[in-house]
Design a protein around this motif. Structure first.
Motif, short mmCIF file in Angstrom:
data_model
loop_
_atom_site.label_atom_id
_atom_site.label_comp_id
_atom_site.label_asym_id
_atom_site.label_seq_id
_atom_site.Cartn_x
_atom_site.Cartn_y
_atom_site.Cartn_z
N PHE A 286 40.05 65.78 31.05
CA PHE A 286 41.32 65.30 31.59
C PHE A 286 41.15 64.48 32.87
N SER A 287 39.93 64.15 33.23
CA SER A 287 39.69 63.48 34.51
C SER A 287 39.35 62.01 34.36
N ARG A 288 39.30 61.48 33.16
CA ARG A 288 38.99 60.07 32.95
C ARG A 288 40.16 59.36 32.27
N GLN A 289 40.06 58.05 32.18
CA GLN A 289 41.11 57.28 31.54
C GLN A 289 41.20 57.62 30.05
N THR A 290 42.40 57.58 29.52
CA THR A 290 42.63 57.90 28.11
C THR A 290 41.86 56.93 27.21
N THR A 291 41.09 57.50 26.29
CA THR A 291 40.26 56.65 25.42
C THR A 291 41.04 56.06 24.26
N ASN A 292 42.09 56.73 23.79
CA ASN A 292 42.85 56.26 22.63
C ASN A 292 44.33 56.51 22.88
N PRO A 293 45.05 55.57 23.49
CA PRO A 293 46.48 55.78 23.79
C PRO A 293 47.29 56.02 22.52
N MET A 294 48.26 56.90 22.62
CA MET A 294 49.08 57.28 21.47
C MET A 294 50.09 56.20 21.13
N ARG A 295 50.27 55.96 19.84
CA ARG A 295 51.29 55.03 19.35
C ARG A 295 52.58 55.79 19.07
N LEU A 319 45.84 71.68 24.14
CA LEU A 319 47.12 71.77 23.43
C LEU A 319 48.28 71.35 24.33
N LEU A 320 48.30 71.85 25.56
CA LEU A 320 49.39 71.50 26.47
C LEU A 320 49.39 70.02 26.80
N ALA A 321 48.20 69.44 27.01
CA ALA A 321 48.12 68.01 27.31
C ALA A 321 48.60 67.18 26.12
N CYS A 322 48.25 67.61 24.92
CA CYS A 322 48.72 66.89 23.73
C CYS A 322 50.23 67.00 23.58
N TRP A 323 50.77 68.19 23.83
CA TRP A 323 52.22 68.35 23.74
C TRP A 323 52.92 67.48 24.77
N SER A 324 52.41 67.45 25.99
CA SER A 324 53.03 66.64 27.05
C SER A 324 52.99 65.17 26.70
N ALA A 325 51.84 64.68 26.24
CA ALA A 325 51.73 63.26 25.87
C ALA A 325 52.63 62.93 24.69
N GLY A 326 52.68 63.82 23.71
CA GLY A 326 53.50 63.56 22.53
C GLY A 326 54.98 63.50 22.84
N PHE A 327 55.49 64.48 23.58
CA PHE A 327 56.91 64.48 23.90
C PHE A 327 57.26 63.36 24.87
N GLY A 328 56.31 62.96 25.71
CA GLY A 328 56.56 61.80 26.57
C GLY A 328 56.75 60.53 25.77
N THR A 329 55.92 60.35 24.73
CA THR A 329 56.06 59.19 23.86
C THR A 329 57.39 59.22 23.11
N VAL A 330 57.79 60.40 22.65
CA VAL A 330 59.07 60.53 21.95
C VAL A 330 60.23 60.16 22.87
N ASN A 331 60.16 60.59 24.13
CA ASN A 331 61.23 60.27 25.08
C ASN A 331 61.35 58.77 25.30
N VAL A 332 60.21 58.08 25.43
CA VAL A 332 60.24 56.62 25.60
C VAL A 332 60.86 55.96 24.37
N ALA A 333 60.47 56.41 23.19
CA ALA A 333 61.02 55.83 21.96
C ALA A 333 62.53 56.02 21.88
N ASN A 334 63.03 57.18 22.29
CA ASN A 334 64.47 57.43 22.23
C ASN A 334 65.25 56.57 23.22
N VAL A 335 64.72 56.41 24.44
CA VAL A 335 65.41 55.60 25.44
C VAL A 335 65.46 54.14 25.01
N LEU A 336 64.36 53.62 24.48
CA LEU A 336 64.35 52.23 24.01
C LEU A 336 65.31 52.04 22.84
#
Length: 520
Positions: A286-295, A319-336
């Protein structure tokens, strides 16, 4: 002559009074009459109440909804059951919360059931999101659907917990279109998620949450990075800000202008951040740049199967990091989508092996609880998977046990596979089950019998069988039947396939398993 006529009339009268002969339940008995020892089942038809109203009371309703993903057949009536949390919430209006909690002993088909739902919902246009696949059970499905596979683990991939993802670009698009308030909401949500993830990682490292003062220091340091850092920061940048102590951070640390006091206040926080950055128990994942950004426009699975089961802390953090990234992407999609800048998308989120994250440390239940309460407002359906109620109730404090029990109580539907008898008191305290339903679940967890014909164990009696419960309604027992196309992506025993060497060194032949045994 008179006696003869009188006798004939008497015989005729007796013949008329004798009841006519009727066949027995298995046909005409007697020599040459052909009584059958096997009665063939009559043909069955199904129709609406309008079509078969004249047959009442001989027509019996099936009681199984026909809206949603076809799961299988009713174990007693053979009727088709269509079921998934999104369809039953959005279209059928059968549940008030688009979520499902799935319980069952290992090896009985929980993952196959969820894959069936995800595959069917993908046909309806719903995006499956597997936010943490530990086995992996869902990588083949996402690959077959043309989705994105993101690998995480030691030396396999990295996920920067300070990366706001698409939130920054989305905020620029919103401001350019005149949605300044929505842009601020997106950035605030991204900031909150980053703050939460840093606190969660510290909780896992210390086995207890950070103090209130440390939480405030982290919050102010992240805001300072947003204003002064070029590009996407990482945990190492956060550590440097805490060490440097800019005036904004020192103000909330209450150092009173004393540098030695500031260093004493932030010493524990600095030590924990060094552990996250320098390869402690959680490594450098969790200390380096994301290698594969989520679509956000395709099915996604986070493959964390390379993390060993003995590495419990890293598994829970991933698991927690994946959940956070996933729900963050969902929130962006809903606002757009709300702003008319992107098409409306719905997501089916799969949270597998829930018990692992709950046991990671104090305070983890609260973070999962916050995720499970907002799925209806976020436009996502959710499937939470665990083995037994004991997994949820094996937490250290009573408050955490009650919150974990609430995951089952708030679920729109609870789907149970085979469970031991000792689980029934715990399960019935959250979901009402009749004695017949309890006996059914206990019978499904029995071990398989030995098949003398094939020389190996037969399929377990409860494999693929589940009881769908919605509130206090009678449960619907269903046998999930997979198609041939699904069989190739539902073999979770690949590493157990027999191999034998043929011909020479390096030539191996995979004997495989019986397809009927591995279809679930």
């Amino acid at each position: 002559m008179r006696r003869t006529h009188a006798r004939s009339r008497k015989q005729a009268t007796q013949k008329q009074a004798r009841p006519p002969e009727r066949p027995g339940p298995r046909g005409w008995s007697g020599s040459g009459r052909g009584a059958s020892t096997y009665v063939q089942a009559p043909d069955e038809w199904r129709g609406t109440t309008v079509q078969v109203c004249g047959l009442w009371p001989f027509a019996v309703g099936t009681g199984t909804p026909m809206i949603g993903v076809p799961l299988g057949r009713h174990t007693q009536t053979g009727a088709t059951l269509c079921c998934d949390p999104i369809s039953w919430f959005q279209r059928a209006k059968l549940i008030s919360n688009p979520s499902a909690f799935i319980l069952g002993k290992p090896g009985l088909g929980k993952s196959s059931l969820v894959r069936r739902m995800a595959t069917g919902l993908a046909g309806y246009g719903v995006m499956p999101l597997v936010l943490g696949d530990l086995k992996p059970d869902h990588v083949d499905m996402i690959t077959a659907l043309g989705g994105q596979v993101i690998s995480l683990g030691r030396g396999r991939g990295y996920l920067n917990v300070l990366d706001p993802g698409e939130a920054t670009a989305a905020a620029r698009r919103l401001r350019a279109s005149g949605f300044d308030a929505e842009a601020g909401q997106v950035l605030a949500d991204a900031h909150g998620r980053r703050h939460t993830m840093v606190s969660a990682l510290l909780t896992i490292m210390r086995l207890q949450p950070p103090s209130d003062r440390e939480e405030t220091i982290i919050d102010r340091a992240l805001k300072w990075l947003d204003q002064h850092h070029d590009g996407v920061p990482v945990l190492g940048d956060l550590l440097e800000v805490v060490r440097a102590g800019p005036p904004e951070v020192r103000a909330v640390a209450l150092d009173r202008g004393d540098d030695s006091r500031y260093k004493a206040i932030t010493e524990d926080l600095e030590a924990s951040l060094i552990g996250l950055v320098g390869g402690g128990r959680l490594g450098e994942t969790f200390s380096r740049q994301t290698t594969n950004p989520m679509r956000r426009d395709a099915p996604v699975v986070y493959d964390v199967s390379s993390i060993d089961d003995s590495d419990v802390d890293l598994q829970a953090a991933a698991l927690l990091a994946c959940w956070s990234a996933g729900f963050g992407t969902v929130n962006v999609a809903n606002v757009l989508a709300d702003a008319g800048l992107a098409p409306r998308r719905h997501y089916f989120v799969i949270l597998d092996e829930l018990w692992r994250a709950l046991r990671a440390g104090k305070g983890m239940v609260d973070r999962v609880d916050a995720l499970t309460r907002l799925n209806r407002q976020r436009g996502v359906g959710m499937a939470m998977i665990s083995h037994t109620m004991s997994d949820l109730l094996a937490l250290p404090t009573e408050s955490e046990r009650m919150k974990a029990k609430g995951f089952v109580e708030r679920a729109g539907m609870v789907i149970c596979g085979g469970l031991p008898g000792a689980e029934m008191p715990r399960l019935t305290s959250a979901v009402p089950l009749s004695l017949a339903e309890q006996e059914l679940l206990i019978g499904w967890q029995d071990p398989p019998a030995w098949d003398p014909a094939s020389g190996r164990e037969a399929e377990p009696p409860g494999r693929g069988k589940f009881l769908v419960k919605v509130g206090g309604r009678p449960g619907i027992p269903v046998d999930v039947q997979l198609t041939a196309a699904e069989a190739s992506i539902n073999d979770t025993n690949k590493l157990w396939h027999e191999t034998s060497r043929v011909g020479g060194l390096g030539q191996e032949r995979s004997a495989g398993l019986d397809p009927e045994r591995t279809r679930r």
